[in-house]
Structures are given as structure tokens and as C-alpha cells.
Write an enzyme that holds these catalytic residues in place. Structure first.
Site, PDB file in Angstrom:
ATOM      1  N   GLY A  94       0.833  -1.193   0.000  1.00  0.00           N
ATOM      2  CA  GLY A  94       0.000   0.000   0.000  1.00  0.00           C
ATOM      3  C   GLY A  94       0.869   1.246   0.000  1.00  0.00           C
ATOM      4  N   GLN A 105       3.056   9.897   0.940  1.00  0.00           N
ATOM      5  CA  GLN A 105       4.350   9.219   1.096  1.00  0.00           C
ATOM      6  C   GLN A 105       5.312   9.521  -0.057  1.00  0.00           C
ATOM      7  OE1 GLN A 105       2.324   5.259   2.112  1.00  0.00           O
ATOM      8  NE2 GLN A 105       4.264   5.133   3.227  1.00  0.00           N
ATOM      9  N   CYS A 155       5.717  -0.133   7.385  1.00  0.00           N
ATOM     10  CA  CYS A 155       5.352   1.035   6.577  1.00  0.00           C
ATOM     11  C   CYS A 155       6.571   1.430   5.758  1.00  0.00           C
ATOM     12  CB  CYS A 155       4.939   2.182   7.497  1.00  0.00           C
ATOM     13  SG  CYS A 155       4.496   3.688   6.612  1.00  0.00           S
ATOM     14  N   LEU A 156       6.346   1.738   4.474  1.00  0.00           N
ATOM     15  CA  LEU A 156       7.470   2.122   3.614  1.00  0.00           C
ATOM     16  C   LEU A 156       8.125   3.420   4.099  1.00  0.00           C
ATOM     17  CD1 LEU A 156       5.971   1.241   0.111  1.00  0.00           C
ATOM     18  CD2 LEU A 156       7.691  -0.041   1.413  1.00  0.00           C
ATOM     19  N   GLU A 205      -3.517   3.020   5.221  1.00  0.00           N
ATOM     20  CA  GLU A 205      -3.286   4.051   4.195  1.00  0.00           C
ATOM     21  C   GLU A 205      -4.169   5.277   4.427  1.00  0.00           C
ATOM     22  OE1 GLU A 205      -0.681   3.652   2.617  1.00  0.00           O
ATOM     23  OE2 GLU A 205      -0.497   1.516   3.001  1.00  0.00           O
ATOM     24  N   HIS A 227      -2.685   7.539   6.817  1.00  0.00           N
ATOM     25  CA  HIS A 227      -1.652   8.407   6.228  1.00  0.00           C
ATOM     26  C   HIS A 227      -2.256   9.715   5.719  1.00  0.00           C
ATOM     27  CE1 HIS A 227       2.170   6.307   6.186  1.00  0.00           C
ATOM     28  NE2 HIS A 227       1.635   5.200   5.714  1.00  0.00           N
TER      29      HIS A 227
HETATM   30 NI    NI Z   1       2.472   3.257   5.693  1.00  0.00          NI
END
Ligand code: NI
Length: 172
Positions: free
Chosen positions: A46, A51, A94-95, A137, A140
Site C-alpha cells: 500500500g 508518502q 510502513c514504507l 493508508e 496516512h
Molecule cells: Ni504506511
């Protein structure tokens, strides 16, 4: 398509509340394509627009895994309509918080209204990993991260470690 840089907790933009998408136009289609390429390359399941530094309410998700079975979900201006009382715990990552994982409890199922890639109203009812992913997401889009569900002590430690790892990374 292009892979975009993913911002981390060291960038205050990550905490920004994203604004609604106002036009589903060619620029937005390009952003969606870039986000998908960035998510698959990472790899992740995701990615929210914030991001990649774009504070708009847009997310992509694909919990499918295999390359030939790619079925990405693209949600524009998502709104959670309903969540189940039943909850589920997943070990989330999380990226934007690389190398750190923690168990987070969220509603096991949810129903979400959104605009699809063509700008048409749609709804999805999700369960399992997809339900967790979509809630992560959507968080975010409000500047919220999975570490916000942890103790302040643990959250601050993770933020410090991400910053330290970035300082020690030499890009040549
Ligand atoms: Ni994330």
C-alpha cells in the site's frame, strides 16, 4: 511511469493532513501510475500519495502478491463508512518507517466509499489484510502512522532509529 522518492518520518510533510483530490485529470493518472510503480518496486502492499510528497487524498493498495495477479485498488478521496466491532491484529510495517514492525489492532472489516480511477463513485467492503492495509493508508491521509498506536516511548525510539539510519546511509 517513474519511481518516486518515498519520504520517511524525518520529513515533517508525512504528518500533513492531505486535502481532497479536486480533479481526476491526466496529472492525477500520472501520479497513480507512479505510485503503483513505486509501491511494487519497494516492494509494499500500500502507498498513500503523501508518502511520495503529494498531500492529496489518494491511495493505492495491492495485497495480491504475485506479479501476474496484480489487481491494484486505487482509492480517491476515501471515506470509511463502517467498521466492524470485531478486531484483528497484524504485524504492520510502513514504507515510510523502514525496517520497523509492530502489532496493531484495528477493526477486522470495513466499508469505504471512494472515487475510482475514472472519478466514479464506488464502495468496497474489505476484510483480512486488505482491511488493515486500507485503514493504514487512510490514516496516512490524516498524517497518522501505525507507530501512533504504540506507546510514546516505543514510538520515539523508532523515530530516532529511522533518523539515525538515514544519517548513516551514504548515497554515492
Ligand atoms: Ni504506511
Amino acid at each position: 511511469m517513474a519511481i518516486r522518492k518515498i519520504i520517511t518520518t524525518t520529513d515533517p510533510l508525512l504528518r500533513t493532513k492531505s486535502a481532497p483530490v479536486e480533479r481526476v485529470d491526466a496529472d492525477l493518472q500520472r501520479l497513480v501510475d507512479d505510485m503503483l510503480e513505486t509501491m511494487y518496486a519497494a516492494p509494499g502492499i500500500g502507498l498513500a500519495a503523501i508518502q511520495v510528497g503529494v498531500p492529496r487524498r489518494l491511495l493505492v493498495a495491492d495485497v495480491g502478491g504475485e506479479e501476474d495477479e496484480r489487481q491494484p485498488h486505487i482509492l480517491i478521496n476515501p471515506e470509511i463508512l463502517w467498521t466492524s466491532d470485531e478486531t484483528h491484529v497484524y504485524n504492520e510495517g510502513c514504507l515510510s518507517i523502514p525496517e520497523h514492525y509492530a502489532e496493531v489492532e484495528r477493526p477486522a472489516r470495513c466499508r469505504i466509499a471512494y472515487l475510482d480511477r475514472a472519478g466514479e463513485p464506488a464502495e468496497i467492503e474489505a476484510d483480512g489484510l486488505l482491511a488493515t492495509c486500507l485503514q493504514h493508508e487512510i490514516d496516512h491521509l490524516d498524517g497518522r502512522l501505525f507507530i501512533d498506536y504504540l506507546s510514546k516511548l516505543r514510538r520515539d525510539m523508532i523515530i530516532r532509529k529511522v533518523a539515525k539510519a538515514e544519517r548513516e546511509t551514504v548515497v554515492i
